[in-house]
Design a protein around this motif. Structure first.
Motif, PDB file in Angstrom:
ATOM      1  N   ALA A  91       0.865  -1.038  -0.238  1.00  0.00           N
ATOM      2  CA  ALA A  91       0.147   0.050  -0.235  1.00  0.00           C
ATOM      3  C   ALA A  91       0.710   1.207  -0.252  1.00  0.00           C
ATOM      4  O   ALA A  91       0.735   2.390  -0.885  1.00  0.00           O
ATOM      5  N   LYS A 133      -3.565   4.940   1.927  1.00  0.00           N
ATOM      6  CA  LYS A 133      -2.811   3.787   2.217  1.00  0.00           C
ATOM      7  C   LYS A 133      -3.700   2.937   3.198  1.00  0.00           C
ATOM      8  O   LYS A 133      -3.436   1.504   3.022  1.00  0.00           O
ATOM      9  N   MET A 136      -5.895   0.966   0.975  1.00  0.00           N
ATOM     10  CA  MET A 136      -5.566  -0.237  -0.076  1.00  0.00           C
ATOM     11  C   MET A 136      -5.060  -1.212   0.846  1.00  0.00           C
ATOM     12  O   MET A 136      -5.127  -2.359   0.536  1.00  0.00           O
TER      13      MET A 136
END
Length: 246
Positions: A91, A133, A136
């Motif tokens: 990520a 992030k 993800m």
């Protein structure tokens, strides 16, 4: 995936989230866990998803996916933690490349740049990138672990303090609640935490060089707030730089 897929990693209650096939019930988020008609308390007090169709349960049993036990064993925890670390690193890398180009990442000035205001709170680019992030990494965790560990892992469960007992349990109350990123817990019961994890994506060069902070102060600040949770469960910070830190 285990049946009665109770609790992890989808933004809503419908199956098929994140492109999963219909016969693989999507993992459930904390918000879904308390939506009428989505999750219901069993007589034992556990929070369970509605029964999946008989044909799905039968298919799962035939495939040998039906394995009921209380907590994950040492080997399974090691597998989960390896996935968490890889998802954090992927990520971090992928969001940086998507936002800044191949092989690039934000410099300190970019990390500190204020991008918006939420009331009196300034939102920096570092905070914005951290949210991207996290999303993800969560999607990665569901993709890699959802089939085998849906009954034992919950994304962002919210725990609130019961004023009459002083103990913390799952809640919809946002005021002064505690929301870890991921917990491993007793089968289908996120009130019985086995292990707890928070992702952390440092942005500036100083924070990336020492994610835990001077004298591990950052680690303590991020994890000590969970001291009030029942059983004082072991907790860890997951960073792209250091992996699992306790």
């Amino acid at each position: 995936m285990l049946p009665l897929a109770g609790l992890l990693l989808a933004s809503g209650c419908a199956t098929g989230a994140f492109g999963l096939p219909e016969l693989v019930p999507s993992l459930q988020s904390q918000s879904c866990a308390f939506s009428p008609g989505c999750m219901a308390p069993a007589a034992s007090g556990e929070i369970l998803a509605p029964s999946v169709p008989v044909v799905v349960r039968a298919t799962q049993a035939v495939r040998g996916l039906l394995t009921l036990k209380d907590f994950l064993d040492e080997a399974e925890v090691a597998r989960v933690e390896a996935v968490l670390v890889q998802c954090a690193r992927d990520a971090d890398f992928q969001v940086n490349e998507r936002e800044y180009g191949q092989g690039k990442f934000p410099d300190d000035r970019e990390c500190d740049r204020v991008v918006s205001q939420e009331g009196k709170k300034s939102i920096t680019r570092a905070m914005q990138l951290g949210a991207l992030k996290h999303d993800m990494a969560f999607a990665c965790v569901e993709r890699e672990l959802g089939r085998d560990f849906s009954d034992h892992i919950t994304r962002e469960p919210r725990y609130g303090r019961n004023p009459s007992t002083g103990t913390y349990t799952l809640t919809e109350e946002r005021f002064e609640s505690l929301v870890p990123d991921l917990v491993i817990h007793l089968i289908r019961n996120a009130n019985r935490i086995q292990l707890l994890y928070d992702f952390y994506f440092p942005c500036t060069s100083l924070k990336k060089s020492n994610p835990l902070g001077r004298n591990r102060r950052t680690l303590q600040e991020k994890l000590d707030k969970y001291d009030s949770l029942p059983g004082e469960p072991p907790r860890a910070l997951v960073t792209p730089q250091l992996g699992i830190s306790r």
